[in-house]
Design an enzyme around this catalytic site. Structure first.
Site, PDB file in Angstrom:
ATOM      1  N   LEU A  29       0.821  -1.213   0.000  1.00  0.00           N
ATOM      2  CA  LEU A  29       0.000   0.000   0.000  1.00  0.00           C
ATOM      3  C   LEU A  29       0.856   1.265   0.000  1.00  0.00           C
ATOM      4  O   LEU A  29       1.882   1.333   0.665  1.00  0.00           O
ATOM      5  CB  LEU A  29      -0.911  -0.016   1.226  1.00  0.00           C
ATOM      6  CG  LEU A  29      -1.786  -1.267   1.341  1.00  0.00           C
ATOM      7  CD1 LEU A  29      -2.676  -1.182   2.566  1.00  0.00           C
ATOM      8  CD2 LEU A  29      -2.624  -1.462   0.091  1.00  0.00           C
ATOM      9  N   HIS A  30       0.403   2.247  -0.751  1.00  0.00           N
ATOM     10  CA  HIS A  30       1.040   3.567  -0.771  1.00  0.00           C
ATOM     11  C   HIS A  30      -0.036   4.604  -0.502  1.00  0.00           C
ATOM     12  O   HIS A  30      -1.212   4.267  -0.293  1.00  0.00           O
ATOM     13  CB  HIS A  30       1.756   3.802  -2.106  1.00  0.00           C
ATOM     14  CG  HIS A  30       0.909   3.508  -3.304  1.00  0.00           C
ATOM     15  ND1 HIS A  30      -0.216   4.242  -3.615  1.00  0.00           N
ATOM     16  CD2 HIS A  30       0.996   2.539  -4.244  1.00  0.00           C
ATOM     17  CE1 HIS A  30      -0.762   3.756  -4.703  1.00  0.00           C
ATOM     18  NE2 HIS A  30      -0.057   2.705  -5.105  1.00  0.00           N
ATOM     19  N   GLY A  32      -1.710   6.428  -2.299  1.00  0.00           N
ATOM     20  CA  GLY A  32      -2.899   6.334  -3.163  1.00  0.00           C
ATOM     21  C   GLY A  32      -3.958   5.425  -2.543  1.00  0.00           C
ATOM     22  O   GLY A  32      -5.132   5.796  -2.454  1.00  0.00           O
ATOM     23  N   HIS A  33      -3.538   4.240  -2.092  1.00  0.00           N
ATOM     24  CA  HIS A  33      -4.498   3.323  -1.447  1.00  0.00           C
ATOM     25  C   HIS A  33      -5.053   3.948  -0.171  1.00  0.00           C
ATOM     26  O   HIS A  33      -6.257   3.853   0.113  1.00  0.00           O
ATOM     27  CB  HIS A  33      -3.820   2.007  -1.042  1.00  0.00           C
ATOM     28  CG  HIS A  33      -3.254   1.218  -2.172  1.00  0.00           C
ATOM     29  ND1 HIS A  33      -1.898   1.117  -2.412  1.00  0.00           N
ATOM     30  CD2 HIS A  33      -3.860   0.474  -3.129  1.00  0.00           C
ATOM     31  CE1 HIS A  33      -1.685   0.331  -3.452  1.00  0.00           C
ATOM     32  NE2 HIS A  33      -2.863  -0.067  -3.918  1.00  0.00           N
ATOM     33  N   GLN A  57      -5.409 -12.349 -12.593  1.00  0.00           N
ATOM     34  CA  GLN A  57      -5.261 -11.176 -13.454  1.00  0.00           C
ATOM     35  C   GLN A  57      -3.831 -10.960 -13.948  1.00  0.00           C
ATOM     36  O   GLN A  57      -3.517  -9.921 -14.517  1.00  0.00           O
ATOM     37  CB  GLN A  57      -5.800  -9.923 -12.753  1.00  0.00           C
ATOM     38  CG  GLN A  57      -4.999  -9.435 -11.569  1.00  0.00           C
ATOM     39  CD  GLN A  57      -5.745  -8.366 -10.786  1.00  0.00           C
ATOM     40  OE1 GLN A  57      -6.712  -8.642 -10.102  1.00  0.00           O
ATOM     41  NE2 GLN A  57      -5.294  -7.123 -10.893  1.00  0.00           N
ATOM     42  N   GLY A 147      -9.504   3.517  -7.466  1.00  0.00           N
ATOM     43  CA  GLY A 147      -8.723   4.667  -7.918  1.00  0.00           C
ATOM     44  C   GLY A 147      -8.883   4.911  -9.414  1.00  0.00           C
ATOM     45  O   GLY A 147      -9.002   3.966 -10.199  1.00  0.00           O
ATOM     46  N   LYS A 148      -8.854   6.197  -9.779  1.00  0.00           N
ATOM     47  CA  LYS A 148      -8.924   6.561 -11.200  1.00  0.00           C
ATOM     48  C   LYS A 148      -7.625   6.256 -11.932  1.00  0.00           C
ATOM     49  O   LYS A 148      -7.557   6.326 -13.154  1.00  0.00           O
ATOM     50  CB  LYS A 148      -9.176   8.064 -11.327  1.00  0.00           C
ATOM     51  CG  LYS A 148     -10.610   8.475 -11.236  1.00  0.00           C
ATOM     52  CD  LYS A 148     -10.712   9.885 -11.756  1.00  0.00           C
ATOM     53  CE  LYS A 148     -12.028  10.505 -11.390  1.00  0.00           C
ATOM     54  NZ  LYS A 148     -12.079  11.907 -11.819  1.00  0.00           N
ATOM     55  N   LYS A 149      -6.569   5.984 -11.194  1.00  0.00           N
ATOM     56  CA  LYS A 149      -5.293   5.625 -11.821  1.00  0.00           C
ATOM     57  C   LYS A 149      -5.511   4.443 -12.775  1.00  0.00           C
ATOM     58  O   LYS A 149      -4.963   4.411 -13.869  1.00  0.00           O
ATOM     59  CB  LYS A 149      -4.294   5.291 -10.714  1.00  0.00           C
ATOM     60  CG  LYS A 149      -3.177   4.378 -11.088  1.00  0.00           C
ATOM     61  CD  LYS A 149      -1.989   5.153 -11.511  1.00  0.00           C
ATOM     62  CE  LYS A 149      -0.773   4.319 -11.847  1.00  0.00           C
ATOM     63  NZ  LYS A 149      -0.878   2.908 -11.793  1.00  0.00           N
ATOM     64  N   ALA A 176      -3.286   9.607  -6.691  1.00  0.00           N
ATOM     65  CA  ALA A 176      -2.289  10.273  -5.835  1.00  0.00           C
ATOM     66  C   ALA A 176      -0.974  10.330  -6.603  1.00  0.00           C
ATOM     67  O   ALA A 176      -0.618   9.375  -7.315  1.00  0.00           O
ATOM     68  CB  ALA A 176      -2.115   9.490  -4.540  1.00  0.00           C
TER      69      ALA A 176
END
Ligand code: PAF
Length: 286
Positions: A29-30, A32-33, A57, A147-149, A176
């Site tokens: 996790l960073h 962003g998470h 995946q 996330g939109k990433k 992020a």
């Protein structure tokens, strides 16, 4: 924070709650998470995160085995972000039998871009997310934050929820970024120091592409969309040592190539490119 591994433990832990707010992750996790967990927190009466590196995946040549697993740090980060329940199934908990029933997203969306370069990727994502939704939100419905990433992933999940009429609200979290503009990603950890300095060039290329696209759109004699700009943007990255898969301007609604009629505020520039052995993706709405 309560840590659960089996589906039964998780369901027991969630039994008293009516509206879980859920953030699925693959760990490592960073910020962003963590920002997604903070965003989720006021949306439900219990905040749940999952950590599961989903074999389905990954293509055979991809980084499933070496994908960074940072359990202690992840637990500490989730705890301090206010996560209430962590669901961290082992592979045998989530896939006790080979997962022969799968969710195949609409090829019109899922075979483009990431799906073109990583065939089967979105089937793997949709299948595990459907299963995680069944475990975490199956009794109550609730909210899930993505996330939109991972722009195309977010669209695939939204379509899945809509088409299966799942009682789940999907919320998008902003990407992020590091101070230099690089989108935060678990795979950034694979970059050498030199590559890390270069990595910001992907977000810069998308910004430049979007600016030039808008300039072109403003020319009143434009009859066709300026797709040549995409090839130029890929050439710029190639000249800097990258191997781009795509840099492209798409309609936000369906990720189809933008036309000359699609104006500012409806577009997204998406890119995926390899720097050394690390494949990075990013996008910019404009
Ligand atoms: O975005 C991710 O980290 C993964 O694709 C997800 C949604 C957790 C499914 O494995």
């Amino acid at each position: 924070m309560l840590i659960t591994h089996t589906i039964d433990e998780l369901r027991q832990a969630l039994a008293p709650y009516r509206r879980p707010a859920f953030v699925p992750t693959m760990g490592n996790l960073h910020e962003g998470h963590i920002s997604l967990v903070r965003q989720a927190k006021p949306m439900g009466d219990v905040t749940v995160a999952s950590i599961f590196v989903n074999r389905l995946q990954f293509l055979p040549h991809e980084d499933f085995d070496s994908y960074p697993r940072t359990w202690e740090a992840d637990c500490a980060a989730l705890q301090s972000a206010g996560c209430d329940v962590l669901f961290a199934p082992r592979e045998a908990d989530l896939y006790p039998l080979p997962q022969t029933f799968k969710v195949h997203p609409d090829p019109a969306l899922a075979d483009l871009l990431e799906g073109h370069f990583r065939p089967g990727f979105f089937t793997g994502v949709a299948t595990v997310v459907m299963k995680l939704f069944a475990c975490v939100l199956g009794q109550t419905g609730g909210v899930a934050v993505f996330g939109k990433k991972d722009y195309q992933q977010l669209m695939v999940i939204r379509q899945m929820v809509q088409q299966f009429a799942l009682p789940i609200t999907i919320v998008a979290g902003d990407t992020a970024r590091a101070p230099d503009g690089l989108a935060l990603s678990s795979r950034n950890g694979y970059l050498s120091l030199q590559e890390r300095q270069e990595a910001v060039a992907l977000s810069q290329a998308l910004r430049h592409l979007s600016e030039r696209w808008l300039q072109a759109l403003q020319q009143s004699d434009l009859t066709a969309p300026p797709h040549a700009l995409e090839a130029q943007a890929m050439d710029v990255l190639r000249a800097r040592g990258w191997q781009p898969d795509y840099l492209t301007v798409r309609r936000r609604t369906d990720l189809q190539p933008a036309t000359a009629h699609d104006g500012a505020g409806t577009l997204v520039a998406l890119g995926a490119a390899r720097l050394g052995s690390t494949r990075l993706i990013d996008n910019l709405e404009f």
